[in-house]
Design an enzyme around this catalytic site. Structure first.
Site, PDB file in Angstrom:
ATOM      1  N   ARG A  21       0.850  -1.198   0.000  1.00 43.21           N
ATOM      2  CA  ARG A  21       0.000   0.000   0.000  1.00 43.21           C
ATOM      3  C   ARG A  21       0.883   1.246   0.000  1.00 43.21           C
ATOM      4  O   ARG A  21       0.624   2.214  -0.690  1.00 43.21           O
ATOM      5  CB  ARG A  21      -0.961   0.021   1.202  1.00 43.21           C
ATOM      6  CG  ARG A  21      -1.707   1.364   1.312  1.00 43.21           C
ATOM      7  CD  ARG A  21      -2.950   1.344   2.197  1.00 43.21           C
ATOM      8  NE  ARG A  21      -2.860   0.509   3.365  1.00 43.21           N
ATOM      9  CZ  ARG A  21      -2.117   0.782   4.452  1.00 43.21           C
ATOM     10  NH1 ARG A  21      -1.437   1.899   4.542  1.00 43.21           N
ATOM     11  NH2 ARG A  21      -2.092  -0.066   5.461  1.00 43.21           N
TER      12      ARG A  21
ATOM     13  N   TYR B 274     -16.217  16.608 -15.501  1.00 47.11           N
ATOM     14  CA  TYR B 274     -16.643  15.215 -15.502  1.00 47.11           C
ATOM     15  C   TYR B 274     -17.718  15.003 -14.414  1.00 47.11           C
ATOM     16  O   TYR B 274     -17.605  15.540 -13.306  1.00 47.11           O
ATOM     17  CB  TYR B 274     -15.417  14.345 -15.226  1.00 47.11           C
ATOM     18  CG  TYR B 274     -15.720  12.878 -15.208  1.00 47.11           C
ATOM     19  CD1 TYR B 274     -15.991  12.195 -16.383  1.00 47.11           C
ATOM     20  CD2 TYR B 274     -15.739  12.171 -14.013  1.00 47.11           C
ATOM     21  CE1 TYR B 274     -16.278  10.846 -16.370  1.00 47.11           C
ATOM     22  CE2 TYR B 274     -16.021  10.816 -13.995  1.00 47.11           C
ATOM     23  CZ  TYR B 274     -16.291  10.166 -15.170  1.00 47.11           C
ATOM     24  OH  TYR B 274     -16.575   8.832 -15.156  1.00 47.11           O
TER      25      TYR B 274
ATOM     26  N   ASP C 278      -7.532  18.498 -14.799  1.00 47.35           N
ATOM     27  CA  ASP C 278      -7.796  17.136 -15.255  1.00 47.35           C
ATOM     28  C   ASP C 278      -7.357  17.071 -16.714  1.00 47.35           C
ATOM     29  O   ASP C 278      -7.966  17.692 -17.584  1.00 47.35           O
ATOM     30  CB  ASP C 278      -9.302  16.837 -15.094  1.00 47.35           C
ATOM     31  CG  ASP C 278      -9.681  15.435 -15.538  1.00 47.35           C
ATOM     32  OD1 ASP C 278      -8.964  14.853 -16.372  1.00 47.35           O
ATOM     33  OD2 ASP C 278     -10.723  14.930 -15.065  1.00 47.35           O
TER      34      ASP C 278
ATOM     35  N   LYS D 121      -8.417   6.011 -19.717  1.00 42.71           N
ATOM     36  CA  LYS D 121      -8.686   6.494 -21.073  1.00 42.71           C
ATOM     37  C   LYS D 121      -7.435   6.390 -21.957  1.00 42.71           C
ATOM     38  O   LYS D 121      -6.992   5.298 -22.200  1.00 42.71           O
ATOM     39  CB  LYS D 121      -9.236   7.926 -20.992  1.00 42.71           C
ATOM     40  CG  LYS D 121     -10.307   8.127 -19.892  1.00 42.71           C
ATOM     41  CD  LYS D 121     -11.585   7.374 -20.129  1.00 42.71           C
ATOM     42  CE  LYS D 121     -12.519   7.311 -18.932  1.00 42.71           C
ATOM     43  NZ  LYS D 121     -12.874   8.573 -18.302  1.00 42.71           N
TER      44      LYS D 121
HETATM   45  C1  LIG Z   1     -13.386   8.993 -17.049  1.00 44.87           C
HETATM   46  C2  LIG Z   1     -12.996  10.316 -16.540  1.00 44.87           C
HETATM   47  C3  LIG Z   1     -12.789  10.530 -15.163  1.00 44.87           C
HETATM   48  C4  LIG Z   1     -13.009   9.446 -14.129  1.00 44.87           C
HETATM   49  O1  LIG Z   1     -12.059   8.436 -14.214  1.00 44.87           O
HETATM   50  P1  LIG Z   1     -12.339   6.901 -13.787  1.00 44.87           P
HETATM   51  O2  LIG Z   1     -11.076   6.227 -14.181  1.00 44.87           O
HETATM   52  O3  LIG Z   1     -13.528   6.458 -14.567  1.00 44.87           O
HETATM   53  O4  LIG Z   1     -12.596   6.891 -12.336  1.00 44.87           O
HETATM   54  C5  LIG Z   1     -12.379  11.785 -14.767  1.00 44.87           C
HETATM   55  N1  LIG Z   1     -12.208  12.792 -15.646  1.00 44.87           N
HETATM   56  C6  LIG Z   1     -12.422  12.621 -16.969  1.00 44.87           C
HETATM   57  C7  LIG Z   1     -12.231  13.778 -17.885  1.00 44.87           C
HETATM   58  C8  LIG Z   1     -12.822  11.389 -17.458  1.00 44.87           C
HETATM   59  O5  LIG Z   1     -13.048  11.235 -18.774  1.00 44.87           O
END
Ligand SMILES: *Cc1c(COP(=O)(O)O)cnc(C)c1O
Length: 380
Positions: A46, A98, A170, A195
């Site tokens: 962890r 998001y 982000d 992604k």
């Molecule tokens: C998918 C996404 C998230 C969340 O991520 P997870 O891996 O699904 O928890 C946050 N910000 C953006 C822009 C996203 O496309």
């Protein structure tokens, strides 16, 4: 070193213990200590694991930061960052964020006594006029999902510096290949590595990168305390995915451009949103802070009926949530990513029932266009 080279050769790309060119999956929870008075680098997975560490070092280097952190999902990463704020703090958050982040802001943060104001991040004046005495942070997503609205990062950073705000971005939609916010002066970068970084629709993960060591300590404490860490197997999958990030994105953005131009000329399409198109609002600002348009676009059909018929008839792409995979993904924001936002709010953001989002994959774009074409011809 150029970005493509860094993806393959960086200070974390080889296993320091064996020289293995693919860092092994250290599938282990605990580490034997030869000398209890001088503990080794690792004691418990962890707190630290060699496979995760290689990923964390790699993303830090790619984003131009000093420390990286890998979490069990993008939301674990984002929520941990948001939890660096304390009761009585106020933060500004761009409206076009998001859905999960919106939920974290309006539920968890609120329950912890952190005040949130949603601002129009395309408008620096709207950001500035909402700054209060207790404002500590500014949270942004550029380009935004799904309409690819652009925030002027340099302008926002200048404003934030003046008021001592921590700026968080982000960077999921572009990845460090196309945009490196830390280099512009942002304090914290976050990713849903699910992604483009993972890139193959086979792993859920999140990443955080910072430059400043006191911020790094705060994030490490949250990562180690909450324990929403990324496991060794998934860390390895992200390391593997990252190696092809540039070639994937180069190909995917080319296809996105071709599809966007084709959509623009189709009689059933009312509007196309893509940063590669000359008319896209904020395009000049975007290209002053990023090196490509990315591989996500969205478009509006001329009627809801046409939209629904298209979604039923499309064959090649996955009709699904998510983006950034090797397969093209078509999604329907009103029933997927933005379903939890009340209709009135959603429409104010421009997310209507005619809107479709596309994340380009690695198929031949000619096949995709042929499929889009047949799906657009369908009438009900
Ligand atoms: C998918 C996404 C998230 C969340 O991520 P997870 O891996 O699904 O928890 C946050 N910000 C953006 C822009 C996203 O496309």
């Amino acid at each position: 070193m150029k970005f493509a080279t860094k993806l393959i050769h960086n200070s974390s790309s080889k296993d320091p213990h064996t020289g293995a060119v693919s860092v092994p999956i250290y599938q282990v929870s605990t580490f034997h200590q030869e000398n209890i008075e001088a503990m080794g680098e690792y004691d418990y997975s962890r707190s630290g694991n060699p496979t995760r560490k290689s990923l964390e070092g790699t993303i830090a280097e790619l984003e131009g930061g000093s420390a990286g952190f890998a979490f069990a999902s993008g939301m674990a990463a984002i929520t941990s960052v948001l939890l660096t704020f304390s009761k009585g703090d106020h933060i500004l958050v761009g409206k076009d964020i998001y859905g999960g982040t919106y939920r974290a802001c309006t539920s968890i943060l609120k329950d912890h006594g952190v005040e949130v104001t949603f601002v129009d991040a395309q408008d620096l004046q709207d950001i500035e006029k909402n700054i209060q005495n207790n404002t500590k942070g500014l949270y942004l997503e550029t380009p935004s999902n799904p309409l690819l609205k652009v925030t002027d990062l340099k302008g926002a950073i200048a404003l934030a510096k003046k008021h001592n705000l921590i700026v968080m971005v982000d960077n999921t939609f572009l990845s460090p290949y196309l945009q490196r916010p830390l280099e512009l002066g942002v304090d914290i970068v976050m990713h849903s590595a699910t992604k483009f970084i993972g890139g193959h629709s086979d792993v859920v993960g999140g990443l955080v990168v910072v430059k400043d060591s006191s911020l790094a300590n705060k994030i490490y404490k949250l990562q180690n305390t909450i324990g929403a860490i990324l496991g060794p197997q998934d860390s390895w999958l992200l390391l593997r995915g990252l190696k092809t990030l540039k070639v994937r994105m180069d190909y995917q953005q080319k296809s996105a451009m071709k599809l966007a131009e084709w959509l623009l000329n189709h009689e059933s399409v009312a509007e196309v949103f893509y940063l590669g198109l000359q008319h896209h609002e904020g395009r000049d600002i975007h290209f002053s802070q990023a090196s490509g348009p990315g591989a996500v676009l969205s478009f509006k059909m001329k009627s809801v009926e046409l939209t629904k018929a298209f979604l039923k008839a499309i064959r090649l792409p996955a009709v699904a949530v998510s983006l950034g995979g090797i397969e093209t993904i078509v999604s329907y924001p009103v029933l997927m990513s933005h379903a939890s936002i009340p209709k009135e709010e959603r429409e104010k953001l421009g997310i209507t029932e005619e809107l479709i989002r596309v994340s380009l994959g690695l198929e031949d774009v000619e096949d995709l266009i042929a499929d889009f074409n047949q799906a657009m011809e369908v009438r009900i």
